[in-house]
Design a protein around this motif. Structure first.
Motif, PDB file in Angstrom:
ATOM      1  N   THR A   7      -9.409  12.216   2.826  1.00 44.36           N
ATOM      2  CA  THR A   7      -8.775  10.961   1.900  1.00 44.36           C
ATOM      3  C   THR A   7      -8.223  10.829   0.250  1.00 44.36           C
ATOM      4  O   THR A   7      -8.768  11.714   0.090  1.00 44.36           O
ATOM      5  N   THR A   9      -6.198   9.941  -3.049  1.00 48.59           N
ATOM      6  CA  THR A   9      -7.285   9.856  -3.741  1.00 48.59           C
ATOM      7  C   THR A   9      -5.368   8.276  -4.709  1.00 48.59           C
ATOM      8  O   THR A   9      -4.717   9.216  -4.702  1.00 48.59           O
ATOM      9  N   PRO A  10      -5.268   7.294  -4.796  1.00 45.05           N
ATOM     10  CA  PRO A  10      -4.391   6.798  -5.674  1.00 45.05           C
ATOM     11  C   PRO A  10      -3.500   7.560  -6.593  1.00 45.05           C
ATOM     12  O   PRO A  10      -4.405   8.003  -7.388  1.00 45.05           O
ATOM     13  N   GLU A  49      -7.859   2.119  -1.045  1.00 42.62           N
ATOM     14  CA  GLU A  49      -8.821   2.451  -1.524  1.00 42.62           C
ATOM     15  C   GLU A  49      -8.974   0.719  -2.145  1.00 42.62           C
ATOM     16  O   GLU A  49      -8.423  -0.068  -2.659  1.00 42.62           O
ATOM     17  N   LYS A  51     -12.598  -1.153  -4.722  1.00 40.78           N
ATOM     18  CA  LYS A  51     -13.143  -1.540  -5.210  1.00 40.78           C
ATOM     19  C   LYS A  51     -14.243  -2.895  -4.968  1.00 40.78           C
ATOM     20  O   LYS A  51     -13.439  -3.950  -4.857  1.00 40.78           O
ATOM     21  N   ILE A  56     -16.791   2.299  -4.283  1.00 40.51           N
ATOM     22  CA  ILE A  56     -15.621   1.950  -3.879  1.00 40.51           C
ATOM     23  C   ILE A  56     -15.372   2.911  -2.182  1.00 40.51           C
ATOM     24  O   ILE A  56     -15.520   3.354  -2.219  1.00 40.51           O
ATOM     25  N   ARG A  58     -12.907   4.880   0.273  1.00 40.40           N
ATOM     26  CA  ARG A  58     -10.700   5.053   0.442  1.00 40.40           C
ATOM     27  C   ARG A  58     -11.022   5.698   2.274  1.00 40.40           C
ATOM     28  O   ARG A  58     -12.323   6.145   2.834  1.00 40.40           O
ATOM     29  N   ASN A  59     -10.224   5.116   2.116  1.00 41.33           N
ATOM     30  CA  ASN A  59     -10.174   5.301   3.970  1.00 41.33           C
ATOM     31  C   ASN A  59      -8.226   6.165   4.237  1.00 41.33           C
ATOM     32  O   ASN A  59      -7.161   5.185   3.756  1.00 41.33           O
ATOM     33  N   ARG A  60      -8.097   6.771   5.509  1.00 44.48           N
ATOM     34  CA  ARG A  60      -6.819   7.298   5.614  1.00 44.48           C
ATOM     35  C   ARG A  60      -6.333   5.863   6.614  1.00 44.48           C
ATOM     36  O   ARG A  60      -7.275   5.888   7.588  1.00 44.48           O
ATOM     37  N   VAL A  64     -11.016  -0.903   6.403  1.00 40.46           N
ATOM     38  CA  VAL A  64     -11.949  -0.796   5.499  1.00 40.46           C
ATOM     39  C   VAL A  64     -13.370  -1.372   6.256  1.00 40.46           C
ATOM     40  O   VAL A  64     -13.165  -2.593   6.592  1.00 40.46           O
ATOM     41  N   THR A  86      -5.953  -1.352  -3.066  1.00 40.74           N
ATOM     42  CA  THR A  86      -4.926  -0.483  -4.070  1.00 40.74           C
ATOM     43  C   THR A  86      -4.628   0.168  -2.337  1.00 40.74           C
ATOM     44  O   THR A  86      -5.053   1.121  -1.738  1.00 40.74           O
ATOM     45  N   TRP A  93       1.888   3.264  -3.686  1.00 42.40           N
ATOM     46  CA  TRP A  93       0.463   3.109  -3.776  1.00 42.40           C
ATOM     47  C   TRP A  93       0.653   2.246  -4.603  1.00 42.40           C
ATOM     48  O   TRP A  93       1.300   1.565  -5.337  1.00 42.40           O
TER      49      TRP A  93
END
Length: 462
Positions: A7, A9-10, A49, A51, A56, A58-60, A64, A86, A93
């Protein structure tokens, strides 16, 4: 560890002052404390991502989804949930402007029933009536075309949002009104020889003993203009009350006027009045644009089963359909359009709300879209209504919920959440005539199929 490693991360995040585009549009909406997770998608995102409060995700990809337990904890512990998205697009990003979810303690009724129908012209195929738990994503079939010989099925309506008393129609030979009384089904033929047609649109009296209904001769006509699809109108329509205990039809000369078209009747929550729509007859189809319905009201005495002797006209500005009174008796929600009686094919169809005590009208600008908004019903606590809107594409109706606070202010509506937020992209059915119900309906499609084998109970005129 593998999930974390896979996954993104920004990094090197660019800040934008623009609003993020998500689907469904859940930005800055008011939601009930018992609603299912508000899953959404960021189109064309390579990764995302989110929030939301202290969560939190996060996903490829751009989808969501919230876990059920985490979501329930989130909405239980927060009145306002700040959401920051994000997204990774074209290798960059970008963090967008935050939006909020406003959580209110006024719960929504646990279940929603609706008909799934293809938005075609004048035929139907593969219809279903379903119920959905709005606190989760569980869905159940109440009536299915496979078991009903692909006949038309419509208008599942509860009494005072109760799951234990409701009625729906199965049309055609061997069909009838299927009445649910605590899970026991009866098949009724709500028609007498002097009526122009069988019962069409109906609602229950609060006692559950009576239903008020219109008998309509409905005619569909295809437009010759490319920008319009279908016009549906009545050539005859009258209003009656059916006594479900005595199998008796009660009429009134004021509602069976051969020079008028009376339709869409509904009881007030105290059972003292019947609200309905009425229009003088015009020559059809030539003068269909002159077919304009006003909102009217007549008294009814549940004790004696008799109509009043006077009709009050309440609203005449635009053509009116589908009046529905909030259970607390304070507000009347109805559809307005330029003309006619079938708003789902009218782009200009909007919802308006009347304060019954003062007569003032709220045009519900925060609610309505530039497409058809109609087929509405109230929650049992009068704080929510659900309606069918074609705002996404002008063709497919989807159920939207709107919060009405104690001051009568309507808030931005939101679409029924789905486990997969891209569900509506591939759903080729309209959600028709949504109704909120306090509990699970105690029958299924097999029960309806068995009820259709029963002889229809006949009704007699008063």
């Amino acid at each position: 560890m593998l999930l974390v490693a896979c996954t993104p991360t920004p990094y090197d995040v660019k800040r934008s002052e623009e609003d993020v585009v998500i689907y469904p549009d859940y930005k800055n909406v008011t939601i009930p404390v018992n609603i299912a997770p508000m899953n959404f998608v960021v189109r064309e995102a390579e990764a995302v991502e989110v929030k939301a409060g202290n969560l939190i995700i996060r996903n490829r990809g751009g989808v969501v989804r919230f876990g059920m337990q985490e979501w329930r904890r989130l909405i239980k512990e927060n009145d306002t949930i700040e959401v920051e998205v994000t997204a990774l697009k074209n290798g960059q990003w970008t963090v967008y402007r935050k939006f909020n979810w406003y959580v209110v303690g006024d719960s929504i009724d646990q279940f929603l029933t609706y008909r799934l129908i293809e938005p075609d012209y004048s035929v139907w195929s593969r219809l279903q009536i379903k119920q959905r738990c709005v606190e989760s994503f569980e869905e159940y079939v109440l009536a299915d075309y496979n078991l009903q010989e692909n006949r038309c099925m419509n208008c599942h309506t509860p009494c005072s949002q109760s799951s234990q008393l409701s009625m729906m129609y199965v049309r055609g030979d061997g069909g009838g009104a299927i009445l649910n009384q605590n899970g026991r089904l009866r098949k009724l033929n709500i028609k007498t020889p002097d009526m122009v047609a069988t019962s069409t649109y109906f609602t229950f009296a609060p006692s559950g003993r009576y239903v008020v209904f219109s008998a309509n001769v409905v005619v569909p006509a295809v437009h010759g203009m490319a920008q319009k699809r279908l016009e549906v109108y009545d050539t005859e329509s009258d209003i009656y009350v059916a006594d479900l205990e005595k199998n008796k039809i009660i009429g009134s000369k004021l509602l069976n006027d051969s020079s008028q078209l009376e339709t869409f009747p509904t009881f007030s929550p105290d059972g003292k009045y019947i609200y309905y729509c009425t229009s003088p007859k015009v020559k059809l189809p030539e003068n269909y644009k002159n077919l304009k319905y006003v909102l009217a009201r007549i008294s009814f005495d549940e004790t004696t089963g008799t109509f009043g002797t006077q009709v009050d006209t309440l609203f005449t500005e635009r053509s009116v359909c589908h009046p529905r009174v909030s259970p607390d008796g304070e507000r009347l929600l109805f559809t307005v359009q330029d003309y006619g009686t079938f708003p789902i094919w009218h782009k200009e169809a909007d919802l308006w709300m009347m304060n019954i005590k003062t007569g003032t009208i709220d045009m519900l600008q925060v609610v309505n879209s530039d497409m058809s908004d109609t087929y509405h019903s109230w929650s049992s606590n009068s704080r929510w209504f659900v309606f069918a809107s074609k705002r996404d594409d002008g063709l497919y109706g989807k159920p939207y919920f709107c919060y009405v606070d104690k001051k009568g202010k309507a808030h931005k509506p939101f679409c029924l959440p789905q486990n997969d937020p891209t569900f509506y992209d591939d759903c080729l059915k309209s959600f028709n005539a949504p109704e909120m119900v306090k509990g699970k309906i105690p029958f299924d499609a097999v029960d309806v199929a068995n009820a259709l084998k029963l002889p229809a109970e006949l009704f007699k005129s008063e």
